[in-house]
Design an enzyme around this catalytic site. Sequence first.
Site, PDB file in Angstrom:
ATOM      1  N   SER A 144       0.848  -1.202   0.000  1.00 23.88           N
ATOM      2  CA  SER A 144       0.000   0.000   0.000  1.00 23.88           C
ATOM      3  C   SER A 144       0.876   1.242   0.000  1.00 23.88           C
ATOM      4  O   SER A 144       1.934   1.264   0.642  1.00 23.88           O
ATOM      5  CB  SER A 144      -0.885   0.004   1.246  1.00 23.88           C
ATOM      6  OG  SER A 144      -1.516   1.253   1.369  1.00 23.88           O
ATOM      7  N   TYR A 159      -0.851  -0.065  10.435  1.00 25.95           N
ATOM      8  CA  TYR A 159      -0.978  -0.519   9.047  1.00 25.95           C
ATOM      9  C   TYR A 159       0.209  -0.027   8.222  1.00 25.95           C
ATOM     10  O   TYR A 159       0.821  -0.789   7.472  1.00 25.95           O
ATOM     11  CB  TYR A 159      -2.297   0.003   8.475  1.00 25.95           C
ATOM     12  CG  TYR A 159      -2.602  -0.462   7.064  1.00 25.95           C
ATOM     13  CD1 TYR A 159      -3.030  -1.763   6.818  1.00 25.95           C
ATOM     14  CD2 TYR A 159      -2.487   0.405   5.989  1.00 25.95           C
ATOM     15  CE1 TYR A 159      -3.338  -2.180   5.524  1.00 25.95           C
ATOM     16  CE2 TYR A 159      -2.790  -0.005   4.694  1.00 25.95           C
ATOM     17  CZ  TYR A 159      -3.210  -1.302   4.470  1.00 25.95           C
ATOM     18  OH  TYR A 159      -3.507  -1.714   3.191  1.00 25.95           O
TER      19      TYR A 159
HETATM   20  P1  NAP Z   1     -10.714  -7.084   2.084  1.00 22.61           P
HETATM   21  O1  NAP Z   1     -11.838  -6.889   1.159  1.00 22.61           O
HETATM   22  O2  NAP Z   1     -10.863  -6.690   3.515  1.00 22.61           O
HETATM   23  O3  NAP Z   1     -10.239  -8.623   1.980  1.00 22.61           O
HETATM   24  C1  NAP Z   1      -9.187  -9.078   2.768  1.00 22.61           C
HETATM   25  C2  NAP Z   1      -8.992 -10.554   2.538  1.00 22.61           C
HETATM   26  O4  NAP Z   1      -7.885 -10.990   3.375  1.00 22.61           O
HETATM   27  C3  NAP Z   1     -10.202 -11.390   2.916  1.00 22.61           C
HETATM   28  O5  NAP Z   1     -10.356 -12.441   2.006  1.00 22.61           O
HETATM   29  C4  NAP Z   1      -9.809 -11.933   4.287  1.00 22.61           C
HETATM   30  O6  NAP Z   1     -10.441 -13.158   4.627  1.00 22.61           O
HETATM   31  C5  NAP Z   1      -8.320 -12.144   4.045  1.00 22.61           C
HETATM   32  N1  NAP Z   1      -7.589 -12.406   5.291  1.00 22.61           N
HETATM   33  C6  NAP Z   1      -7.502 -11.641   6.396  1.00 22.61           C
HETATM   34  N2  NAP Z   1      -6.792 -12.275   7.338  1.00 22.61           N
HETATM   35  C7  NAP Z   1      -6.418 -13.463   6.813  1.00 22.61           C
HETATM   36  C8  NAP Z   1      -5.685 -14.573   7.292  1.00 22.61           C
HETATM   37  N3  NAP Z   1      -5.179 -14.612   8.538  1.00 22.61           N
HETATM   38  N4  NAP Z   1      -5.468 -15.629   6.464  1.00 22.61           N
HETATM   39  C9  NAP Z   1      -5.971 -15.612   5.216  1.00 22.61           C
HETATM   40  N5  NAP Z   1      -6.710 -14.628   4.716  1.00 22.61           N
HETATM   41  C10 NAP Z   1      -6.924 -13.557   5.512  1.00 22.61           C
HETATM   42  O7  NAP Z   1      -9.433  -6.268   1.590  1.00 22.61           O
HETATM   43  P2  NAP Z   1      -8.922  -5.861   0.124  1.00 22.61           P
HETATM   44  O8  NAP Z   1      -9.179  -4.427  -0.049  1.00 22.61           O
HETATM   45  O9  NAP Z   1      -9.377  -6.832  -0.894  1.00 22.61           O
HETATM   46  O10 NAP Z   1      -7.339  -5.998   0.378  1.00 22.61           O
HETATM   47  C11 NAP Z   1      -6.489  -6.885  -0.321  1.00 22.61           C
HETATM   48  C12 NAP Z   1      -5.065  -6.380  -0.154  1.00 22.61           C
HETATM   49  O11 NAP Z   1      -4.951  -5.068  -0.745  1.00 22.61           O
HETATM   50  C13 NAP Z   1      -4.629  -6.208   1.317  1.00 22.61           C
HETATM   51  O12 NAP Z   1      -3.296  -6.637   1.461  1.00 22.61           O
HETATM   52  C14 NAP Z   1      -4.716  -4.697   1.535  1.00 22.61           C
HETATM   53  O13 NAP Z   1      -3.851  -4.250   2.556  1.00 22.61           O
HETATM   54  C15 NAP Z   1      -4.315  -4.185   0.156  1.00 22.61           C
HETATM   55  N6  NAP Z   1      -4.741  -2.810  -0.119  1.00 22.61           N
HETATM   56  C16 NAP Z   1      -6.062  -2.505  -0.194  1.00 22.61           C
HETATM   57  C17 NAP Z   1      -6.434  -1.192  -0.482  1.00 22.61           C
HETATM   58  C18 NAP Z   1      -7.888  -0.797  -0.600  1.00 22.61           C
HETATM   59  O14 NAP Z   1      -8.165   0.420  -0.806  1.00 22.61           O
HETATM   60  N7  NAP Z   1      -8.829  -1.716  -0.517  1.00 22.61           N
HETATM   61  C19 NAP Z   1      -5.457  -0.192  -0.669  1.00 22.61           C
HETATM   62  C20 NAP Z   1      -4.105  -0.552  -0.597  1.00 22.61           C
HETATM   63  C21 NAP Z   1      -3.764  -1.868  -0.321  1.00 22.61           C
HETATM   64  P3  NAP Z   1     -11.811 -13.225   5.489  1.00 22.61           P
HETATM   65  O15 NAP Z   1     -12.956 -13.007   4.521  1.00 22.61           O
HETATM   66  O16 NAP Z   1     -11.786 -14.582   6.081  1.00 22.61           O
HETATM   67  O17 NAP Z   1     -11.746 -12.126   6.516  1.00 22.61           O
END
Ligand code: NAP
Length: 236
Positions: A144, A159
Site C-alpha cells: 500500500s 498498518y
Molecule cells: P478485504 O476486502 O478486507 O479482503 C481481505 C482478505 O484478506 C479477505 O479475504 C480476508 O479473509 C483475508 N484475510 C484476512 N486475514 C487473513 C488470514 N489470517 N489468512 C488468510 N486470509 C486472511 O481487503 P482488500 O481491499 O481486498 O485488500 C487486499 C489487499 O490489498 C490487502 O493486502 C490490503 O492491505 C491491500 N490494499 C487494499 C487497499 C484498498 O483500498 N482496498 C489499498 C491498498 C492496499 P476473510 O474473509 O476470512 O476475513
Amino acid sequence: MAADLKGRVALVTGANRGIGFALCRRLGQEGMTVVLASRDQSRGEEAAAKLCEEGLNVVARQLDVTDHASVDAAARWLEATYGRLDVLVNNAGIMPNKASVLEATLEDAEAMWQVNALAPWRVCRGFVPLMLQGEWGRIVNVSSEAGRFDRINAVATAYRVSKAALNAYTKSLASELHPKGVLVNAVCPGWVASDMGGPDASRSLEQGSDSIFWAIALEDDGPTGGFYQDGKPMPW
Ligand code: NAP
C-alpha cells in the site's frame, strides 16, 4: 508484450472476497489454474464456485496465513496436486482500525504485523521451494502507498508500519530470487472499493486487481524488487 500465463498455476491468499477474488477471476480468464486460498474453507468454496460457473479453472484451498501448520499443509497439498507453483500473490491483509501512533495499542500493531508483514514471509518460506523447482516464477506482495516513507503520518500507524516492512521484505526476497528466474515486486492496488477500502473508494476491484496483474504478466526480463501501481514505479 506480456508473458503467456496459460496453463500456469497461481495461488492467491485472502481470495474469498475483495481484490483477491477479482484477481482470481482475471487469472482464470488468462487460462491459468487458480488456487483461491482463504482462511475459511467454506467461504473459499463458495467464492471458487462462482468463478467455476463462469467456466474458469479455480480451486478453493484453506490457508490461514498466520498459521504455520495451515501454510505447510497447503504447500504440501499443492506439490502433491499440481507439482508446481508459478505465481504467488500475497494478498491477504487487514486494517481493523486507523488508530494514530499514540492511540494504537500493541495488540493492534501485532495483529497487523502478523497478517500484513510476517505472513507473506511465512507463505514465501512455505511455497518458494516448489516455485524454484520450476525455475520460473512471479511473486507479488500486495502492499500500500500507506507504507511509503514520504507519505507516513500519525494516522493508521500500525498498518503503515506493516506495509513498509512488507516493502523491505519484497526487496530482500527479490535480490535472492532474481538469479533463479523469479521476479518479486510489491504492488499498490490504489484506493479500492472493497470491504477494506469502503464504498467511497475511487477505484473498482478490477482496477485494483489489474494493478497486481501487471506484475504477474511481466516478461522474463521485466523488473524485480520494485514498488508499482498500474505498472508505474512508486517511491518506497
Ligand atoms: P478485504 O476486502 O478486507 O479482503 C481481505 C482478505 O484478506 C479477505 O479475504 C480476508 O479473509 C483475508 N484475510 C484476512 N486475514 C487473513 C488470514 N489470517 N489468512 C488468510 N486470509 C486472511 O481487503 P482488500 O481491499 O481486498 O485488500 C487486499 C489487499 O490489498 C490487502 O493486502 C490490503 O492491505 C491491500 N490494499 C487494499 C487497499 C484498498 O483500498 N482496498 C489499498 C491498498 C492496499 P476473510 O474473509 O476470512 O476475513
